[in-house]
Design a protein around this motif. Structure first.
Motif, PDB file in Angstrom:
ATOM      1  N   ILE A 130       0.868  -1.171   0.000  1.00 29.35           N
ATOM      2  CA  ILE A 130       0.000   0.000   0.000  1.00 29.35           C
ATOM      3  C   ILE A 130       0.904   1.219   0.000  1.00 29.35           C
ATOM      4  O   ILE A 130       1.769   1.371   0.867  1.00 29.35           O
ATOM      5  CB  ILE A 130      -0.948   0.023   1.210  1.00 29.35           C
ATOM      6  CG1 ILE A 130      -1.844  -1.208   1.175  1.00 29.35           C
ATOM      7  CG2 ILE A 130      -1.785   1.311   1.196  1.00 29.35           C
ATOM      8  CD1 ILE A 130      -2.815  -1.307   2.310  1.00 29.35           C
ATOM      9  N   LYS A 131       0.708   2.072  -1.003  1.00 27.99           N
ATOM     10  CA  LYS A 131       1.453   3.323  -1.083  1.00 27.99           C
ATOM     11  C   LYS A 131       0.563   4.437  -0.544  1.00 27.99           C
ATOM     12  O   LYS A 131      -0.618   4.513  -0.859  1.00 27.99           O
ATOM     13  CB  LYS A 131       1.862   3.625  -2.525  1.00 27.99           C
ATOM     14  CG  LYS A 131       2.942   2.709  -3.038  1.00 27.99           C
ATOM     15  CD  LYS A 131       3.357   3.052  -4.436  1.00 27.99           C
ATOM     16  CE  LYS A 131       4.391   4.153  -4.395  1.00 27.99           C
ATOM     17  NZ  LYS A 131       4.985   4.412  -5.729  1.00 27.99           N
ATOM     18  N   PHE A 132       1.177   5.299   0.256  1.00 29.42           N
ATOM     19  CA  PHE A 132       0.509   6.455   0.825  1.00 29.42           C
ATOM     20  C   PHE A 132       1.136   7.693   0.202  1.00 29.42           C
ATOM     21  O   PHE A 132       2.361   7.776   0.090  1.00 29.42           O
ATOM     22  CB  PHE A 132       0.702   6.502   2.338  1.00 29.42           C
ATOM     23  CG  PHE A 132       0.072   5.353   3.057  1.00 29.42           C
ATOM     24  CD1 PHE A 132      -1.189   5.463   3.621  1.00 29.42           C
ATOM     25  CD2 PHE A 132       0.733   4.129   3.164  1.00 29.42           C
ATOM     26  CE1 PHE A 132      -1.768   4.378   4.287  1.00 29.42           C
ATOM     27  CE2 PHE A 132       0.163   3.059   3.822  1.00 29.42           C
ATOM     28  CZ  PHE A 132      -1.094   3.188   4.382  1.00 29.42           C
ATOM     29  N   GLY A 133       0.324   8.643  -0.220  1.00 28.97           N
ATOM     30  CA  GLY A 133       0.874   9.824  -0.870  1.00 28.97           C
ATOM     31  C   GLY A 133       0.122  11.095  -0.546  1.00 28.97           C
ATOM     32  O   GLY A 133      -1.064  11.072  -0.226  1.00 28.97           O
ATOM     33  N   GLN A 134       0.872  12.190  -0.604  1.00 30.51           N
ATOM     34  CA  GLN A 134       0.304  13.514  -0.423  1.00 30.51           C
ATOM     35  C   GLN A 134       0.933  14.440  -1.453  1.00 30.51           C
ATOM     36  O   GLN A 134       2.161  14.396  -1.668  1.00 30.51           O
ATOM     37  CB  GLN A 134       0.571  14.041   0.987  1.00 30.51           C
ATOM     38  CG  GLN A 134      -0.030  15.399   1.261  1.00 30.51           C
ATOM     39  CD  GLN A 134       0.155  15.829   2.712  1.00 30.51           C
ATOM     40  OE1 GLN A 134       0.864  15.206   3.488  1.00 30.51           O
ATOM     41  NE2 GLN A 134      -0.494  16.921   3.064  1.00 30.51           N
ATOM     42  N   GLU A 135       0.114  15.250  -2.091  1.00 31.21           N
ATOM     43  CA  GLU A 135       0.625  16.182  -3.077  1.00 31.21           C
ATOM     44  C   GLU A 135       1.545  17.189  -2.420  1.00 31.21           C
ATOM     45  O   GLU A 135       1.262  17.691  -1.334  1.00 31.21           O
ATOM     46  CB  GLU A 135      -0.543  16.900  -3.761  1.00 31.21           C
ATOM     47  CG  GLU A 135      -0.135  17.799  -4.884  1.00 31.21           C
ATOM     48  CD  GLU A 135      -1.318  18.451  -5.594  1.00 31.21           C
ATOM     49  OE1 GLU A 135      -1.063  19.305  -6.450  1.00 31.21           O
ATOM     50  OE2 GLU A 135      -2.465  18.111  -5.297  1.00 31.21           O
TER      51      GLU A 135
END
Length: 124
Positions: free
Chosen positions: A114-119
Motif C-alpha cells: 500500500i502506497k501512501f501519498g500527499q501532493e
C-alpha cells in the motif's frame, strides 16, 4: 457523447492468505478500526475514509503482486505512526518524487503493498 459523473470512489480488493490474520494485522499495525464484514473468505475493513476488501486466496503470488494507493493528509505523521510498527517497505521510505507527490509504502503480512501519498504544495 457527453458522460455524466457517476463514479464516486475506488475501493481496492486485495488478496489474503488468511482473512482473520490479515484483519488482525490491519487493526493492530495499521490502525484500521472498522469491520464491515468478516468471514473466512472475505472481509471489508476501514480506517477513516479508506476502505479495503479482502478475498481469500491460496497462492502468495496474488498478494505479492498487488498494490493499492491512498491519498492522505499530514503524511509525515502517518509515516512516523506506521514506521513504529515496522511495516515500511524496505524500498518505500518517505520521500518527495519529481511527479509532485510525497510518498511511502508499506507491506502487509501477505505481501500486498500500500502506497501512501500527499501532493507536494509548492511554496510561493
Amino acid at each position: 457523447m457527453e458522460r455524466k459523473s457517476h463514479l464516486l470512489k475506488g475501493i481496492p480488493v486485495l488478496a489474503s492468505l488468511n482473512i482473520k490474520k490479515t484483519v488482525e494485522f490491519y487493526k493492530t499495525k495499521l490502525g484500521f478500526n472498522k469491520v464491515g464484514y468478516l468471514d473466512d473468505n472475505y472481509a471489508v475493513i476501514a480506517r477513516d475514509n479508506f476502505v479495503i476488501h479482502f478475498w481469500k486466496c491460496n497462492d502468495k503470488i496474488h498478494p505479492e503482486n498487488t498494490s493499492s494507493y491512498v491519498d492522505v493528509e499530514d503524511i509525515d505523521t502517518v509515516y512516523e505512526e506506521l514506521k513504529a510498527f515496522g511495516v515500511i517497505h524496505p524500498n518505500g521510505t518517505l520521500k518527495n518524487h519529481p511527479y509532485g507527490m510525497r510518498e511511502f509504502a508499506i507491506l502487509d503480512l501477505d505481501g500486498n503493498m500500500i502506497k501512501f501519498g500527499q501532493e507536494i504544495k509548492n511554496s510561493v
